[in-house]
Write a protein that holds these residues in place. Structure first.
Motif, PDB file in Angstrom:
ATOM      1  N   LEU A   1       0.692  -1.238   0.134  1.00 42.10           N
ATOM      2  CA  LEU A   1      -0.097  -0.021   0.005  1.00 42.10           C
ATOM      3  C   LEU A   1       0.883   1.200   0.080  1.00 42.10           C
ATOM      4  N   THR A   2       1.963   1.288   0.512  1.00 43.08           N
ATOM      5  CA  THR A   2       2.732   2.608   0.809  1.00 43.08           C
ATOM      6  C   THR A   2       4.054   2.427  -0.216  1.00 43.08           C
ATOM      7  N   THR A   3       4.168   1.349  -0.804  1.00 48.82           N
ATOM      8  CA  THR A   3       5.630   1.409  -1.801  1.00 48.82           C
ATOM      9  C   THR A   3       5.178   1.428  -3.041  1.00 48.82           C
ATOM     10  N   LEU A   4       4.600   0.024  -3.421  1.00 45.81           N
ATOM     11  CA  LEU A   4       4.386  -0.365  -4.603  1.00 45.81           C
ATOM     12  C   LEU A   4       3.480   0.460  -5.423  1.00 45.81           C
ATOM     13  N   VAL A   5       2.191   0.568  -4.902  1.00 47.95           N
ATOM     14  CA  VAL A   5       1.218   1.241  -5.317  1.00 47.95           C
ATOM     15  C   VAL A   5       1.462   2.739  -5.597  1.00 47.95           C
ATOM     16  N   PRO A   6       2.163   3.487  -4.666  1.00 50.72           N
ATOM     17  CA  PRO A   6       2.537   4.844  -4.985  1.00 50.72           C
ATOM     18  C   PRO A   6       3.599   4.674  -5.988  1.00 50.72           C
ATOM     19  N   PHE A   7       4.584   3.774  -6.159  1.00 48.23           N
ATOM     20  CA  PHE A   7       5.228   3.791  -7.461  1.00 48.23           C
ATOM     21  C   PHE A   7       4.644   3.534  -8.576  1.00 48.23           C
ATOM     22  N   LEU A   8       3.673   2.837  -8.788  1.00 46.85           N
ATOM     23  CA  LEU A   8       2.893   2.583  -9.924  1.00 46.85           C
ATOM     24  C   LEU A   8       2.008   3.755 -10.303  1.00 46.85           C
ATOM     25  N   ILE A   9       1.443   4.546  -9.287  1.00 48.45           N
ATOM     26  CA  ILE A   9       0.822   5.883  -9.503  1.00 48.45           C
ATOM     27  C   ILE A   9       1.870   6.968  -9.820  1.00 48.45           C
ATOM     28  N   LEU A  10       2.973   6.970  -9.329  1.00 52.61           N
ATOM     29  CA  LEU A  10       3.743   7.912  -9.910  1.00 52.61           C
ATOM     30  C   LEU A  10       4.292   7.711 -11.320  1.00 52.61           C
TER      31      LEU A  10
ATOM     32  N   TYR B   1       0.360  15.611 -13.084  1.00 53.84           N
ATOM     33  CA  TYR B   1      -0.259  15.731 -11.913  1.00 53.84           C
ATOM     34  C   TYR B   1       0.717  16.017 -10.720  1.00 53.84           C
ATOM     35  N   PHE B   2       1.348  17.099 -10.993  1.00 59.09           N
ATOM     36  CA  PHE B   2       2.502  17.528  -9.763  1.00 59.09           C
ATOM     37  C   PHE B   2       2.355  18.937  -9.565  1.00 59.09           C
TER      38      PHE B   2
ATOM     39  N   THR C   1       0.797  10.391   2.965  1.00 63.40           N
ATOM     40  CA  THR C   1       0.625  11.784   2.856  1.00 63.40           C
ATOM     41  C   THR C   1       2.109  12.418   2.603  1.00 63.40           C
ATOM     42  N   GLY C   2       3.144  12.028   3.456  1.00 64.86           N
ATOM     43  CA  GLY C   2       4.464  12.244   3.436  1.00 64.86           C
ATOM     44  C   GLY C   2       5.140  12.224   2.064  1.00 64.86           C
ATOM     45  N   GLU C   3       4.731  10.967   1.381  1.00 69.54           N
ATOM     46  CA  GLU C   3       5.299  10.654  -0.024  1.00 69.54           C
ATOM     47  C   GLU C   3       4.677  11.551  -1.034  1.00 69.54           C
ATOM     48  N   ALA C   4       3.255  11.922  -1.047  1.00 70.35           N
ATOM     49  CA  ALA C   4       2.687  12.936  -1.664  1.00 70.35           C
ATOM     50  C   ALA C   4       3.367  14.349  -1.454  1.00 70.35           C
TER      51      ALA C   4
ATOM     52  N   VAL D   1      -0.056  15.122  -7.004  1.00 67.31           N
ATOM     53  CA  VAL D   1      -1.489  15.493  -6.532  1.00 67.31           C
ATOM     54  C   VAL D   1      -2.040  14.016  -6.471  1.00 67.31           C
ATOM     55  N   ALA D   2      -1.576  13.171  -7.453  1.00 61.86           N
ATOM     56  CA  ALA D   2      -2.046  11.709  -7.561  1.00 61.86           C
ATOM     57  C   ALA D   2      -1.879  10.922  -6.303  1.00 61.86           C
ATOM     58  N   LEU D   3      -0.714  11.144  -5.858  1.00 62.18           N
ATOM     59  CA  LEU D   3      -0.634  10.316  -4.527  1.00 62.18           C
ATOM     60  C   LEU D   3      -1.353  10.972  -3.270  1.00 62.18           C
ATOM     61  N   LEU D   4      -1.697  12.335  -3.372  1.00 57.48           N
ATOM     62  CA  LEU D   4      -2.529  13.081  -2.417  1.00 57.48           C
ATOM     63  C   LEU D   4      -3.942  12.355  -2.430  1.00 57.48           C
TER      64      LEU D   4
END
Length: 122
Positions: free
Chosen positions: A17-26, A32-33, A100-103, A109-112
């Protein structure tokens, strides 16, 4: 044995939830930054806070509750100490804090939005 099960759960569920999914989103969210410049490093604070909080909770489940975080192998002893005396599920707080910290750090914006969706889901 509980420590190994907690470690594996932590890698595969909150870790995903906090590494793989954010990587794919980014990787897939072009345009969206937002721009924070050097202030983006403030995002390290909630990432650190969330990681410490999660490991504190996992420690409590494993060694105080004599169980693991997954619901199918719940603690045998009710855990109402440590972070659990302040909130019902501090693991959710930890995951949302990391996201939130990663966003903030990645100025995304996508991570947020992802963090907000998980917050609402939790």
């Amino acid at each position: 044995m509980n420590a190994l099960k907690t470690f594996l759960w932590s890698v595969f569920v909150p870790g995903t939830l906090t590494t793989l999914v954010p990587f794919l989103i980014l990787r897939n969210s072009e345009g969206y930054f937002f721009e924070l410049s050097y202030f983006r490093f403030v995002g390290i604070i909630p990432i650190f806070f969330g990681a410490v909080l999660y490991f504190w909770c996992a420690w409590s489940f494993t060694f105080v509750g004599e169980g693991t975080p997954p619901p199918f192998d719940a603690p045998k002893i009710f855990v109402a100490t440590d972070a659990y005396q302040f909130t019902r599920n501090p693991m959710y707080v930890a995951c949302v804090s990391v996201l939130t910290g990663e966003a903030i750090f990645f100025e995304s914006v996508a991570l947020l939005i992802y963090a907000l969706v998980l917050f609402l889901f939790f």
